[in-house]
Scaffold this motif. Structure first.
Motif, PDB file in Angstrom:
ATOM      1  N   UNK A 217      13.526  13.056  30.859  1.00 33.08           N
ATOM      2  CA  UNK A 217      14.233  13.114  32.140  1.00 33.08           C
ATOM      3  C   UNK A 217      15.576  12.415  32.063  1.00 33.08           C
ATOM      4  N   UNK A 218      15.616  11.224  31.471  1.00 33.26           N
ATOM      5  CA  UNK A 218      16.867  10.464  31.441  1.00 33.26           C
ATOM      6  C   UNK A 218      17.948  11.181  30.642  1.00 33.26           C
ATOM      7  N   UNK A 219      17.555  11.994  29.663  1.00 34.40           N
ATOM      8  CA  UNK A 219      18.554  12.718  28.880  1.00 34.40           C
ATOM      9  C   UNK A 219      19.232  13.812  29.688  1.00 34.40           C
ATOM     10  N   UNK A 220      18.648  14.154  30.827  1.00 34.12           N
ATOM     11  CA  UNK A 220      19.240  15.181  31.676  1.00 34.12           C
ATOM     12  C   UNK A 220      20.000  14.584  32.852  1.00 34.12           C
ATOM     13  N   UNK A 221      20.222  13.273  32.837  1.00 34.29           N
ATOM     14  CA  UNK A 221      20.897  12.608  33.947  1.00 34.29           C
ATOM     15  C   UNK A 221      22.322  12.232  33.561  1.00 34.29           C
ATOM     16  N   UNK A 222      23.237  12.376  34.514  1.00 29.09           N
ATOM     17  CA  UNK A 222      24.642  12.047  34.313  1.00 29.09           C
ATOM     18  C   UNK A 222      24.951  10.769  35.084  1.00 29.09           C
ATOM     19  N   UNK A 223      25.345   9.687  34.403  1.00 31.49           N
ATOM     20  CA  UNK A 223      25.699   8.469  35.140  1.00 31.49           C
ATOM     21  C   UNK A 223      27.040   8.632  35.841  1.00 31.49           C
ATOM     22  N   UNK A 224      27.132   8.171  37.072  1.00 34.56           N
ATOM     23  CA  UNK A 224      28.383   8.241  37.830  1.00 34.56           C
ATOM     24  C   UNK A 224      28.641   6.893  38.487  1.00 34.56           C
ATOM     25  N   UNK A 225      29.920   6.583  38.650  1.00 36.74           N
ATOM     26  CA  UNK A 225      30.301   5.351  39.344  1.00 36.74           C
ATOM     27  C   UNK A 225      31.661   5.581  39.989  1.00 36.74           C
ATOM     28  N   UNK A 226      31.815   5.075  41.205  1.00 45.09           N
ATOM     29  CA  UNK A 226      33.092   5.188  41.908  1.00 45.09           C
ATOM     30  C   UNK A 226      33.152   4.097  42.958  1.00 45.09           C
ATOM     31  N   UNK A 227      34.357   3.690  43.290  1.00 43.11           N
ATOM     32  CA  UNK A 227      34.553   2.682  44.322  1.00 43.11           C
ATOM     33  C   UNK A 227      35.820   3.025  45.071  1.00 43.11           C
TER      34      UNK A 227
END
Length: 653
Positions: A217-227
């Motif tokens: 599952x984690x290999x199919x996740x895209x990390x995102x960050x914004x502020x």
């Protein structure tokens, strides 16, 4: 004698219990939140009989002194509020002081607690709201609360509980939620027969995601960050706000978004795998859910849902958490702004990632077969796996906890926060993340192994494809240095046309073709009403049509590439949306729906031979699109059979 009388404390507590303690999972939620507020770093939850027989939660928090332990069972006794102004800046999970007295009024409760300042602890026994025993005890620092015979004195409430397995699945999902939100804390969940979840302290949210859901599952996740800065976005900064010493929110006036979103290939049948936290609080919020739906619009099918782990941090004064007895619903001060920020952040991340679906995974992990990421609570012969983590699976008989398990919001649910009716005047168009924001995209610090063996599955390589030919005149076969690619020619052309139509529609330069003779189309009464409502939008998309009798329209011009029977089918499709949905449909949803329908009916069909020049053109145009991942209706466009997959299949590696 008068008719109005004051209720006894016992009755008042039982009424409050009806609001706060809906089921065993509600008890676990309230006690878990108290433990987290107490600074616990290790939490152990034990369940028997689905929570009916036993719920025990032990933590290593700061505990309570003897006097505080007794006072905690008085209604509205809390350490977290002092004045009404504090309600405007709540930085703790609990704050009302209703949980303990409400739970104690409908169960047999034992509290064992000790503060570090005292040499001995305190043990209190309560049954049905009546204190039976208070005495000192030798205890470690922290608090252990044991709940037995839940609803023993309210049999009507007990009767409405579901099966043991169902109630246990609600608890398992809830603990999983809080374990995901608190990677710096150790969580354990045990039933009478097995260990359901063991989550040791993790360094980051990415590590906790990998820890609980595993590599697949984690290999199919895209990390995102914004502020983003509220002030620079044109929104007035809130007044100074308060917080507890150990709380570390973003700087005053800032909204921070972080988390993980699924690649389009990872789809679920329900929203049970959407995890939303605001300032560490687990919530279910229709506004955020609608923003997620809009972010994935035309990327995954409308009947599928993504996997999302979303953390929103903002000044406490920007969010009101005191709108629901169970504290699971919130109200944002700048609702339209936050909705657009979430939508555009995720949309931008997906555009940047351009993930490609793996051929073998597409065969074995179809969205239809994957419903949820809930922890399986069915008996396992070997207990848990070798890592001590229960395998996250789903049993359709056992729905998820109430947090996100209800049906998806309809357009009616979200009509209240369209941009036109927003309380805060939004900036024109979509949010632009420039001066006041941190760029949106991958979180480079994430430790999630995004791809096995360092492979990067993206669609940026589409421009380097060399076509080999067609399969059944429907699928384009192509190769590059990454491996073998299979492209669905219909949905690829559909994506190209869809984005082209939206671009031309934006600048009002849609190409149209006039028909030699007007095309007459018969419609049902409901479709005639829909045609009158959509006439202006249809004109902006290249149509020229007018009523020709009570139930007929005459089409004089149509978008280029749309003709004959496909033109008629496209109109029938657009005009057949239920009237209730059309009435509350916002302008953007209407625009994309019509563009998607035009693109679908104008695109190259399957079983259509293509010349090499046409294939080369189609692949080149597909590589230029913003979302080459899927067609506007969510079907995958390209599958890749990587070189390593091929070598592995031939036993070369």
């Amino acid at each position: 004698m008068g008719r109005i009388r004051i209720l006894s404390d016992q009755v008042a507590n039982q009424i409050a219990a009806g609001e706060v303690v809906e089921r065993p999972a509600s008890v676990v939620k309230e006690l878990l939140e108290n433990s987290l507020d107490a600074g616990a770093t290790r939490l152990r939850i034990e369940i028997e009989g689905g929570g009916r027989k036993l719920i025990r939660i032990a933590d290593n928090g700061h505990g309570m002194m003897a006097d505080d332990a007794l006072l905690a069972f008085e209604r509205h006794a809390t350490s977290k509020l002092r004045t009404s102004d504090d309600l405007l800046s709540i930085a703790t999970l609990g704050f009302r002081g209703e949980a303990l007295p409400s739970i104690a009024s409908v169960s047999r409760l034992t509290l064992e607690t000790r503060a570090a300042e005292e040499d001995s602890g305190t043990m209190i026994e309560i049954a049905g709201g009546n204190i039976l025993r208070v005495e000192p005890a030798g205890l470690p620092v922290g608090t252990t609360i044991t709940i037995r015979d839940l609803f023993f004195n309210t049999p009507a409430r007990r009767k409405f509980l579901r099966s043991e397995q169902t109630e246990l699945s609600h608890i398992a999902a809830l603990v999983t939620h809080y374990a995901l939100a608190n990677p710096a804390k150790h969580f354990e969940l045990h039933s009478a027969t097995q260990s359901l979840l063991t989550a040791p302290i993790a360094a980051t949210n990415a590590d906790r995601l990998f820890q609980i859901f595993g590599k697949e599952t984690s290999s199919h996740m895209i990390p995102v960050v914004a502020e983003i800065d509220f002030a620079r976005a044109g929104i007035p900064e809130p007044p100074p706000w308060k917080r507890e010493a150990d709380y570390e929110p973003p700087a005053p006036g800032f909204l921070r978004f972080s988390g993980f979103v699924a690649k389009p290939e990872l789809q679920k049948l329900n929203r049970n795998s959407i995890y939303i936290f605001v300032n560490g609080r687990l919530i279910r919020d229709r506004l955020i859910l609608h923003a997620l739906t809009e972010a994935y619009r035309n990327i995954i099918p409308p009947t599928s849902y993504p996997v999302v782990l979303l953390f929103l941090e903002m000044p406490p004064q920007e969010v009101d958490v005191n709108v629901h007895p169970a504290k699971t619903e919130v109200r944002f001060r700048q609702s339209a702004f936050i909705h657009d920020f979430v939508r555009d952040t995720i949309r931008t991340a997906l555009m940047h990632a351009r993930p490609a679906a793996n051929f073998l995974q597409a065969l074995h992990n179809s969205p239809v077969a994957s419903a949820s990421l809930l922890v399986d609570v069915s008996p396992l012969p070997g207990g848990s796996d070798q890592q001590g983590l229960a395998q996250p699976t789903f049993d359709p008989q056992f729905p998820a906890t109430g947090f996100g398990s209800e049906p998806a919001p309809t357009s009616t649910d979200v009509a209240a926060f369209t941009l036109e009716s927003a309380a805060v005047p939004p900036s024109p168009g979509r949010l632009s993340f420039n001066e006041g924001s941190i760029p949106v995209g991958y979180d480079e610090s994430s430790s999630i192994p995004l791809e096995p063996e360092g492979e990067a599955r993206t669609l940026n390589a589409l421009a380097t494809l060399r076509p080999l030919g067609q399969l059944q005149d429907s699928f384009i076969l192509a190769v590059n240095e990454e491996g073998l690619w299979i492209v669905d020619q219909h949905v690829a052309h559909e994506r190209v046309l869809f984005e082209k139509i939206l671009r031309e529609r934006e600048v009002e330069k849609v190409q149209r073709q006039r028909l030699l003779m007007p095309m007459l189309v018969d419609l049902l009464p409901g479709q005639m009403i829909a045609f009158a409502r959509l006439t202006e939008e249809l004109e902006r998309n290249g149509f020229e049509a007018e009523p020709f009798g009570p139930q007929t329209i005459a089409i004089k011009a149509a978008p280029v590439g749309l003709e004959g029977r496909e033109l008629e089918r496209m109109l029938e499709e657009v005009l057949s949306v239920p009237e209730r949905e059309q009435q509350v449909e916002n302008a953007e949803a209407r625009r994309t729906r019509i563009a998607a329908s035009i693109a679908c009916h104008a695109a190259i069909k399957i079983n259509t031979p293509l010349e090499p020049a046409k294939i080369n053109w189609l692949l080149a145009e597909l590589a230029k699109t913003d979302h080459p991942t899927s067609c506007p209706h969510g079907r995958p466009i390209a599958l890749r059979y990587s070189l390593k997959d091929i070598q592995r299949a031939f036993k070369r590696i």
